[in-house]
Write a protein that holds these residues in place. Structure first.
Motif, PDB file in Angstrom:
ATOM      1  N   THR A 203      21.202  41.632  12.034  1.00  0.00           N
ATOM      2  CA  THR A 203      20.963  40.235  12.411  1.00  0.00           C
ATOM      3  C   THR A 203      22.249  39.443  12.207  1.00  0.00           C
ATOM      4  O   THR A 203      22.309  38.547  11.378  1.00  0.00           O
ATOM      5  CB  THR A 203      19.842  39.638  11.552  1.00  0.00           C
ATOM      6  OG1 THR A 203      20.202  39.764  10.159  1.00  0.00           O
ATOM      7  CG2 THR A 203      18.526  40.358  11.782  1.00  0.00           C
ATOM      8  N   GLY A 205      25.311  36.947  12.154  1.00  0.00           N
ATOM      9  CA  GLY A 205      25.300  35.490  12.087  1.00  0.00           C
ATOM     10  C   GLY A 205      26.018  35.060  10.836  1.00  0.00           C
ATOM     11  O   GLY A 205      27.038  34.377  10.884  1.00  0.00           O
ATOM     12  N   GLU A 239      18.228  24.685  11.029  1.00  0.00           N
ATOM     13  CA  GLU A 239      19.444  24.281  11.741  1.00  0.00           C
ATOM     14  C   GLU A 239      20.633  24.109  10.790  1.00  0.00           C
ATOM     15  O   GLU A 239      21.784  24.044  11.239  1.00  0.00           O
ATOM     16  CB  GLU A 239      19.199  22.977  12.514  1.00  0.00           C
ATOM     17  CG  GLU A 239      19.047  21.736  11.672  1.00  0.00           C
ATOM     18  CD  GLU A 239      17.637  21.498  11.139  1.00  0.00           C
ATOM     19  OE1 GLU A 239      17.376  20.374  10.657  1.00  0.00           O
ATOM     20  OE2 GLU A 239      16.807  22.428  11.203  1.00  0.00           O
ATOM     21  N   SER A 241      23.244  25.478   8.728  1.00  0.00           N
ATOM     22  CA  SER A 241      23.975  26.714   8.434  1.00  0.00           C
ATOM     23  C   SER A 241      24.882  26.517   7.231  1.00  0.00           C
ATOM     24  O   SER A 241      25.352  25.406   6.953  1.00  0.00           O
ATOM     25  CB  SER A 241      24.812  27.145   9.640  1.00  0.00           C
ATOM     26  OG  SER A 241      23.979  27.593  10.688  1.00  0.00           O
ATOM     27  N   VAL A 249      26.029  28.931  14.847  1.00  0.00           N
ATOM     28  CA  VAL A 249      25.021  28.784  15.903  1.00  0.00           C
ATOM     29  C   VAL A 249      24.106  30.000  15.939  1.00  0.00           C
ATOM     30  O   VAL A 249      22.870  29.883  15.968  1.00  0.00           O
ATOM     31  CB  VAL A 249      25.694  28.557  17.272  1.00  0.00           C
ATOM     32  CG1 VAL A 249      24.649  28.572  18.389  1.00  0.00           C
ATOM     33  CG2 VAL A 249      26.458  27.228  17.274  1.00  0.00           C
ATOM     34  N   LEU A 250      24.686  31.197  15.925  1.00  0.00           N
ATOM     35  CA  LEU A 250      23.900  32.427  15.916  1.00  0.00           C
ATOM     36  C   LEU A 250      23.048  32.512  14.652  1.00  0.00           C
ATOM     37  O   LEU A 250      21.881  32.917  14.701  1.00  0.00           O
ATOM     38  CB  LEU A 250      24.836  33.640  16.006  1.00  0.00           C
ATOM     39  CG  LEU A 250      24.193  35.024  16.102  1.00  0.00           C
ATOM     40  CD1 LEU A 250      23.326  35.120  17.350  1.00  0.00           C
ATOM     41  CD2 LEU A 250      25.281  36.105  16.122  1.00  0.00           C
ATOM     42  N   ALA A 252      21.842  29.997  12.858  1.00  0.00           N
ATOM     43  CA  ALA A 252      20.724  29.053  12.959  1.00  0.00           C
ATOM     44  C   ALA A 252      19.643  29.568  13.909  1.00  0.00           C
ATOM     45  O   ALA A 252      18.442  29.438  13.629  1.00  0.00           O
ATOM     46  CB  ALA A 252      21.237  27.691  13.408  1.00  0.00           C
ATOM     47  N   ASP A 253      20.045  30.143  15.021  1.00  0.00           N
ATOM     48  CA  ASP A 253      19.069  30.704  15.964  1.00  0.00           C
ATOM     49  C   ASP A 253      18.243  31.792  15.295  1.00  0.00           C
ATOM     50  O   ASP A 253      17.019  31.865  15.479  1.00  0.00           O
ATOM     51  CB  ASP A 253      19.787  31.278  17.193  1.00  0.00           C
ATOM     52  CG  ASP A 253      20.313  30.202  18.128  1.00  0.00           C
ATOM     53  OD1 ASP A 253      19.884  29.031  17.986  1.00  0.00           O
ATOM     54  OD2 ASP A 253      21.137  30.525  18.996  1.00  0.00           O
ATOM     55  N   HIS A 254      18.914  32.653  14.526  1.00  0.00           N
ATOM     56  CA  HIS A 254      18.170  33.708  13.842  1.00  0.00           C
ATOM     57  C   HIS A 254      17.235  33.131  12.790  1.00  0.00           C
ATOM     58  O   HIS A 254      16.095  33.597  12.642  1.00  0.00           O
ATOM     59  CB  HIS A 254      19.117  34.710  13.194  1.00  0.00           C
ATOM     60  CG  HIS A 254      18.402  35.704  12.329  1.00  0.00           C
ATOM     61  ND1 HIS A 254      17.468  36.595  12.836  1.00  0.00           N
ATOM     62  CD2 HIS A 254      18.414  35.907  10.990  1.00  0.00           C
ATOM     63  CE1 HIS A 254      16.965  37.324  11.851  1.00  0.00           C
ATOM     64  NE2 HIS A 254      17.516  36.916  10.725  1.00  0.00           N
ATOM     65  N   ARG A 255      17.680  32.124  12.043  1.00  0.00           N
ATOM     66  CA  ARG A 255      16.820  31.540  11.008  1.00  0.00           C
ATOM     67  C   ARG A 255      15.533  30.980  11.606  1.00  0.00           C
ATOM     68  O   ARG A 255      14.463  31.116  11.013  1.00  0.00           O
ATOM     69  CB  ARG A 255      17.561  30.420  10.261  1.00  0.00           C
ATOM     70  CG  ARG A 255      18.267  30.889   9.010  1.00  0.00           C
ATOM     71  CD  ARG A 255      18.737  29.716   8.155  1.00  0.00           C
ATOM     72  NE  ARG A 255      19.573  28.804   8.897  1.00  0.00           N
ATOM     73  CZ  ARG A 255      20.864  29.007   9.116  1.00  0.00           C
ATOM     74  NH1 ARG A 255      21.452  30.099   8.657  1.00  0.00           N
ATOM     75  NH2 ARG A 255      21.570  28.127   9.798  1.00  0.00           N
ATOM     76  N   ARG A 256      15.631  30.359  12.766  1.00  0.00           N
ATOM     77  CA  ARG A 256      14.421  29.817  13.398  1.00  0.00           C
ATOM     78  C   ARG A 256      13.422  30.934  13.680  1.00  0.00           C
ATOM     79  O   ARG A 256      12.217  30.784  13.421  1.00  0.00           O
ATOM     80  CB  ARG A 256      14.791  29.083  14.686  1.00  0.00           C
ATOM     81  CG  ARG A 256      15.602  27.815  14.468  1.00  0.00           C
ATOM     82  CD  ARG A 256      15.857  27.084  15.780  1.00  0.00           C
ATOM     83  NE  ARG A 256      16.703  25.902  15.577  1.00  0.00           N
ATOM     84  CZ  ARG A 256      18.018  25.864  15.753  1.00  0.00           C
ATOM     85  NH1 ARG A 256      18.656  26.973  16.185  1.00  0.00           N
ATOM     86  NH2 ARG A 256      18.704  24.763  15.534  1.00  0.00           N
ATOM     87  N   ARG A 257      13.900  32.039  14.208  1.00  0.00           N
ATOM     88  CA  ARG A 257      12.999  33.171  14.492  1.00  0.00           C
ATOM     89  C   ARG A 257      12.459  33.768  13.190  1.00  0.00           C
ATOM     90  O   ARG A 257      11.279  34.148  13.113  1.00  0.00           O
ATOM     91  CB  ARG A 257      13.738  34.233  15.308  1.00  0.00           C
ATOM     92  CG  ARG A 257      14.112  33.784  16.720  1.00  0.00           C
ATOM     93  CD  ARG A 257      14.615  34.954  17.562  1.00  0.00           C
ATOM     94  NE  ARG A 257      15.839  35.542  17.016  1.00  0.00           N
ATOM     95  CZ  ARG A 257      17.066  35.129  17.325  1.00  0.00           C
ATOM     96  NH1 ARG A 257      17.244  34.117  18.153  1.00  0.00           N
ATOM     97  NH2 ARG A 257      18.116  35.739  16.800  1.00  0.00           N
TER      98      ARG A 257
END
Length: 296
Positions: A203, A205, A239, A241, A249-250, A252-257
């Motif tokens: 993962t 990021g 959001e 980081s 950015v990557l 934060a995107d992973h944390r949301r999922r």
């Protein structure tokens, strides 16, 4: 599994974790303390504000720092044992004004492991979420009274893309650590099972090849998510980081999922830096998703 009162949870956010264990079916997972690090909150999470922290004082110690535990995750299945990460090692460093880090200390891991009834030689493999110093310590420092690391008998499992980027780490002052690890490293790939019920999930990021470990036993699973999250406050604010994230950015995107996944039934998380609330679940309240500590 039992949870704790709101008052107790608030106190636990301001102190490092001791030994804590939970059961997943016939697999026991335990936090193995090594030490802690104090983090300036706005330096570590640069998208936050003074107003944010004024409203969340329960996350900060008396000196106004986030408290981050440092240690490892012991995974036991019968007589077999796996260790995920290796603490900071037998050292203490003062605050570094050039980085968003306060005082950092380690050294307790081998004693903590003994309290859990395990010796270093019981560990068949040492798996890493990523190659930062607070996760590598006992893997390259010589064991007390010896000239080899305490876990030198074990395979050191590193994600393939993380190890491929090791020269970047060496160029940023980690040449000694990388050289110390190299003789023992075996790379692993996304989806690979490294221990009964334990699979690698890459993962990137936080680092270019950051790995999580998904541990499944019986009807339950636990996601050891490494440094995808550094504080429970990020569960409600994915959001945000960390300043040290390789790709904010990557990340934060992973944390949301990840937060959404941690809301699923019979799914638990392990946050290695989550003060004294390292095991938990995500549950929604009127303010959104929140980290609910869980103990055996």
């Amino acid at each position: 599994m039992a949870t704790n009162s709101a008052v107790d949870q608030s106190e636990r956010l301001r102190r490092p974790a001791g030994i804590r264990s939970v059961w997943l079916g016939d697999t026991r997972v335990s936090f193995v303390p090594d030490g802690d690090v104090r983090l300036p909150p706005r330096g570590w999470l640069p998208d936050t504000t003074d107003e944010v922290w004024a409203g969340h004082r329960d996350y900060l110690d008396a000196s106004g720092h986030l408290v981050a535990s440092i240690g490892a995750l012991l995974v036991e299945n019968g007589d077999r044992a796996l260790l995920i990460d290796a603490g900071f090692g037998p050292q203490t460093l003062p605050p570094d004004p050039g980085t968003p880090r306060g005082v950092i200390r380690g050294g307790a891991l081998l004693g903590s492991l003994a309290e859990l009834g395990r010796r270093p030689e019981d560990i068949e493999a040492l798996a890493f979420t990523h190659l930062h110093p607070d996760h590598l310590g006992w893997a390259w420092h010589a064991a007390p009274g010896g000239d080899r690391p305490a876990f030198a008998h074990a395979d050191y499992l590193v994600s393939e893309p993380e190890w491929a980027q090791r020269d970047l780490l060496a160029a940023h002052g980690m040449a000694e650590e990388i050289t110390g690890l190299a003789p023992y490293v075996r790379t692993v790939t996304d989806g690979q099972e490294i221990f009964p019920g334990v699979r690698v999930r890459i993962t990137a990021g936080h680092t270019a090849g950051h790995a999580e470990y998904v541990i499944t036993s019986g009807s339950r699973r636990l996601i050891a998510f490494g440094d995808a999250l550094h504080s429970p406050i990020q569960v409600d604010h994915p959001e945000w980081s960390a300043a040290v994230d390789h790709d904010p950015v990557l990340s934060a995107d992973h944390r949301r999922r990840l937060v959404t996944e941690l809301e699923e039934p019979d799914t638990f998380g392990f946050g290695i830096h989550f003060a004294d609330v390292v095991f938990g679940q995500v549950r929604r309240d009127s303010d959104g998703p929140a980290w609910l500590p869980v103990d055996a």
